[in-house]
Structure formats: C-alpha cells, structure tokens
Motif scaffolding. Structure first.
Motif, PDB file in Angstrom:
ATOM      1  N   ASP A 145      31.715  73.241  39.257  1.00 52.96           N
ATOM      2  CA  ASP A 145      32.969  72.653  38.784  1.00 52.96           C
ATOM      3  C   ASP A 145      33.642  73.460  37.690  1.00 52.96           C
ATOM      4  O   ASP A 145      34.848  73.330  37.473  1.00 52.96           O
ATOM      5  CB  ASP A 145      32.698  71.228  38.274  1.00 52.96           C
ATOM      6  N   LYS A 189      26.206  68.527  50.653  1.00 53.07           N
ATOM      7  CA  LYS A 189      27.457  67.874  51.045  1.00 53.07           C
ATOM      8  C   LYS A 189      27.595  66.498  50.408  1.00 53.07           C
ATOM      9  O   LYS A 189      28.684  66.106  49.978  1.00 53.07           O
ATOM     10  CB  LYS A 189      27.532  67.757  52.565  1.00 53.07           C
ATOM     11  N   THR A 190      26.478  65.767  50.332  1.00 48.91           N
ATOM     12  CA  THR A 190      26.506  64.444  49.700  1.00 48.91           C
ATOM     13  C   THR A 190      26.816  64.569  48.212  1.00 48.91           C
ATOM     14  O   THR A 190      27.606  63.788  47.667  1.00 48.91           O
ATOM     15  CB  THR A 190      25.147  63.739  49.882  1.00 48.91           C
ATOM     16  N   GLY A 224      33.726  75.787  45.506  1.00 51.96           N
ATOM     17  CA  GLY A 224      33.445  74.381  45.219  1.00 51.96           C
ATOM     18  C   GLY A 224      31.976  74.098  44.993  1.00 51.96           C
ATOM     19  O   GLY A 224      31.567  72.934  44.932  1.00 51.96           O
ATOM     20  N   ARG A 284      28.264  67.238  46.546  1.00 55.31           N
ATOM     21  CA  ARG A 284      29.518  67.904  46.205  1.00 55.31           C
ATOM     22  C   ARG A 284      30.745  67.251  46.841  1.00 55.31           C
ATOM     23  O   ARG A 284      31.851  67.372  46.323  1.00 55.31           O
ATOM     24  CB  ARG A 284      29.439  69.379  46.632  1.00 55.31           C
ATOM     25  N   GLY A 285      30.542  66.605  47.984  1.00 55.64           N
ATOM     26  CA  GLY A 285      31.643  65.900  48.631  1.00 55.64           C
ATOM     27  C   GLY A 285      32.812  66.800  48.988  1.00 55.64           C
ATOM     28  O   GLY A 285      32.640  67.919  49.479  1.00 55.64           O
ATOM     29  N   GLU A 286      34.019  66.332  48.694  1.00 58.56           N
ATOM     30  CA  GLU A 286      35.241  67.042  49.063  1.00 58.56           C
ATOM     31  C   GLU A 286      35.514  68.258  48.175  1.00 58.56           C
ATOM     32  O   GLU A 286      36.469  68.999  48.432  1.00 58.56           O
ATOM     33  CB  GLU A 286      36.436  66.087  49.008  1.00 58.56           C
ATOM     34  N   ARG A 287      34.703  68.456  47.170  1.00 58.15           N
ATOM     35  CA  ARG A 287      34.906  69.618  46.308  1.00 58.15           C
ATOM     36  C   ARG A 287      34.521  70.918  47.015  1.00 58.15           C
ATOM     37  O   ARG A 287      34.950  72.000  46.617  1.00 58.15           O
ATOM     38  CB  ARG A 287      34.078  69.466  45.020  1.00 58.15           C
ATOM     39  N   LEU A 288      33.689  70.815  48.067  1.00 56.03           N
ATOM     40  CA  LEU A 288      33.285  72.001  48.814  1.00 56.03           C
ATOM     41  C   LEU A 288      34.417  72.529  49.683  1.00 56.03           C
ATOM     42  O   LEU A 288      35.123  71.763  50.342  1.00 56.03           O
ATOM     43  CB  LEU A 288      32.087  71.677  49.717  1.00 56.03           C
ATOM     44  N   VAL A 289      34.592  73.837  49.699  1.00 63.03           N
ATOM     45  CA  VAL A 289      35.548  74.481  50.589  1.00 63.03           C
ATOM     46  C   VAL A 289      34.967  74.483  51.999  1.00 63.03           C
ATOM     47  O   VAL A 289      33.758  74.607  52.197  1.00 63.03           O
ATOM     48  CB  VAL A 289      35.818  75.932  50.123  1.00 63.03           C
ATOM     49  N   ASP A 290      35.802  74.303  52.984  1.00 68.19           N
ATOM     50  CA  ASP A 290      35.353  74.291  54.374  1.00 68.19           C
ATOM     51  C   ASP A 290      35.078  75.726  54.827  1.00 68.19           C
ATOM     52  O   ASP A 290      35.932  76.397  55.390  1.00 68.19           O
ATOM     53  CB  ASP A 290      36.409  73.628  55.265  1.00 68.19           C
TER      54      ASP A 290
END
Length: 332
Positions: free
Chosen positions: A278, A247-248, A275, A250-256
């Motif tokens: 890239d 999570k740290t 996500g 990839r940040g917001e690139r990960l799909v929830d």
C-alpha cells in the motif's frame, strides 16, 4: 661323588636365585606397568572432567551473552499507555529462525494489551514452511476479527517473499522500502538425481519400503512419472491456496496481472504499482504517520537460550535429513 653332589646343589641354588631375581624383576615391571596404566586412566578422567567443565562454562557464557543482547523489552499490562505494538518475523519461517508458535504468542500479547493502538508486523523473511506461514496468516485473521478496533500493518524490510509475503497478505495494509524485495508467490520442491552417476560408478541402490510410492523422491532412483504427476498436483494445490490467501487479503487493490502469481520477485516500487503493497515506509514511519503513535513497544516473543539451542539443533538435524533425501516443499 660328594663333590659332584655339592656342585649340582650349588647350580640348583644359583638357578633358583636367578628365577627369584627374574620373578622380582618381572614383578617390578608389572607393578610399574599397572602404575602407569592407573596414572593414564586417572589423567584421562581428569582430562574429560576439565573438558566438560570448560564446555559447561562456555555454554553458560554464551547463554548469559545471548540473554544480555536479546532482552525482550516488552512492557505488557494495564499500566502501559497508548502505544504501537511491534512483532518481528526475521529469518526463514519454520527453518530454525522463525517459529509460528513464537510469532503467534507475540501477536496475541500485542492485541490483548489494552494500551495497544495498532500492531506492526515487521517482516524480513525469504519464506519457508507453507504450513507455519498459513498458521500465522490464519491467526492474524482471527485476532483482527476479535479486535476490530486494532489495525495490523505489515512492514517489509529487506525481503518479504513467499511465506513472508503470505503472512503479510493478512494485514490491513502492507508497507515496504522502495528497494525491498516483495512477492515470489509460488511453491518449490527441489532435489538432485544421481542415477546416471551411479550407473557409471557401478553402484547399485537398495531401498526397502512399505508403500509403492514411499521413495518416489529418492534422488538415487529414476523418476516415477505417475508419482511425479501426483506430486506436481500437490504443489499446484498449495500454490492455489497461496493465491487465494493473497487475493482475499489484498482484494481489489491487486492489479489484474497473472505475472503477480508467477513466482517473480518485485522491488518495493514495482510492488506498489501492482497492488502488492500500500505504501513505502519503515516501521517507525508507519507508527508515526499512519498509526499516529510514535511510541513502539516490542512484543516479539523470544526463546530462552536453552530452548533456542534445542530448537536449532533439532531443526538442523531435520533440515540435513530433508536435504539429503531431497524431500519436502517450501514457499521459497
């Protein structure tokens, strides 16, 4: 009377001569036996000598061939022009194929070269040791902080799973082939249980330990429920550390999507939609199209044949013991 004495004397003389002949015969037999024994010992010594000589020759030949086929084509120094640096991670991490210290050495050399425009970390690994994976991850974060003008791209080849993906998550961007296997964000500890089999065979296990939980993973003893709960908590803690690192990175690139952290493996195309990566592309593609510098210099640090032999031998013995005891855990 005199005739009897002569006959007796003659018989005694004949007996003495017979004993002498017998002693000579036994002496000859003993001499021949000693000679044969000495010859056998001499032959054994020469046999051992030639076997050792052959072994040394074979070992030397393997070392020469290994060096010839594993030349480190690193060109490091102020004289190198701009280039894309490459560091390989190929194989199980911490299991004899990939050593964290060796990878870190290559990364440091790549970042410290003044001609390095970007670093590509090419990964082909199913995972391995969470400790060594975490060490490489932390070192990438540190090097990126020290060299903010040098981006690091992770490129996944056939597989970048578990510990392999853990490391990739530290990169600025991650690329893979559409058919690459990506993910497996989870932790596993496995073994066997032979308690029932031993009971059927009438075999009794005798284990002596200092510490009530020292043998809780012994496959020949019944599962200790309290120890099993504690062990599961340890695995869950390591899993959370893995998730936090992803999570740290990839940040917001990960799909929830909670399935991302379920331990499932995804194809490159699926990983891009989630996500986890890239883009799709090889190391050459990233160097040419993303970095803009097609010249690639390999900074992968490689062990000498003797170092590799010592490491593989030690790792093989350790792995055999761990598998036999059913202990340990891996990001695999």
């Amino acid at each position: 009377m005199q005739d009897k004495w002569r006959e007796s004397s003659s018989e005694a003389t004949s007996a003495a001569e017979g004993r002498i002949e017998s002693d000579r015969a036994w002496g000859l037999v003993e001499s021949l036996a000693k000679g044969a024994l000495l010859e056998q010992r001499r032959s054994r010594r020469w046999s051992i000598f030639f076997k050792l000589l052959t072994f040394c020759w074979l070992f030397f030949s393997v070392a020469v061939i290994y060096n010839a086929t594993n030349v480190n084509d690193v060109s490091v120094g102020a004289g190198t022009g701009e280039h894309t640096a490459l560091v390989d991670i190929n194989g199980q991490i911490g299991g004899g194929d990939v050593d964290a210290d060796t990878v870190v050495t290559g990364l440091r050399s790549a970042f410290e070269d003044p001609g390095t425009k970007a670093v590509i970390l090419r990964i082909n690994s199913p995972g391995g040791s969470p400790v060594q994976s975490g060490y490489i991850y932390d070192e990438i974060i540190r090097l990126r902080g020290m060299h903010e003008d040098i981006p690091l791209y992770a490129v996944i080849m056939d597989i970048g799973a578990s510990g392999g993906y853990y490391i990739a998550a530290a990169a600025d961007e991650i690329y893979a082939d559409k058919a690459s296997l990506v993910g497996s964000i989870g932790v596993i500890s496995s073994g066997f249980g032979f308690v029932g089999t031993m009971e059927k065979l009438g075999v009794t296990r005798r284990t002596y330990t200092s510490g009530e939980n020292k043998a809780f993973l012994d496959p020949f003893q019944a599962v200790d429920r309290d120890a099993a709960v504690q062990w599961q908590q340890s695995l869950d803690t390591i899993h959370l550390q893995f998730i936090d690192a992803v999570k740290t990175g990839r940040g917001e690139r990960l799909v929830d999507d909670s399935d991302i952290f379920s331990g499932m493996v995804w194809s490159g195309e699926q990983a891009k939609q989630l996500g986890l990566i890239d883009g799709l592309g090889s190391a050459g593609y990233v160097a040419r199209e993303v970095v803009g510098e097609g010249e690639i210099i390999d900074y992968t640090s490689r062990l000498s044949p003797l170092e590799k032999f010592a490491r593989d031998f030690g790792a093989g013995v350790s792995a055999t013991l761990v598998e036999a005891l059913g202990e340990g855990f891996q990001l695999m």
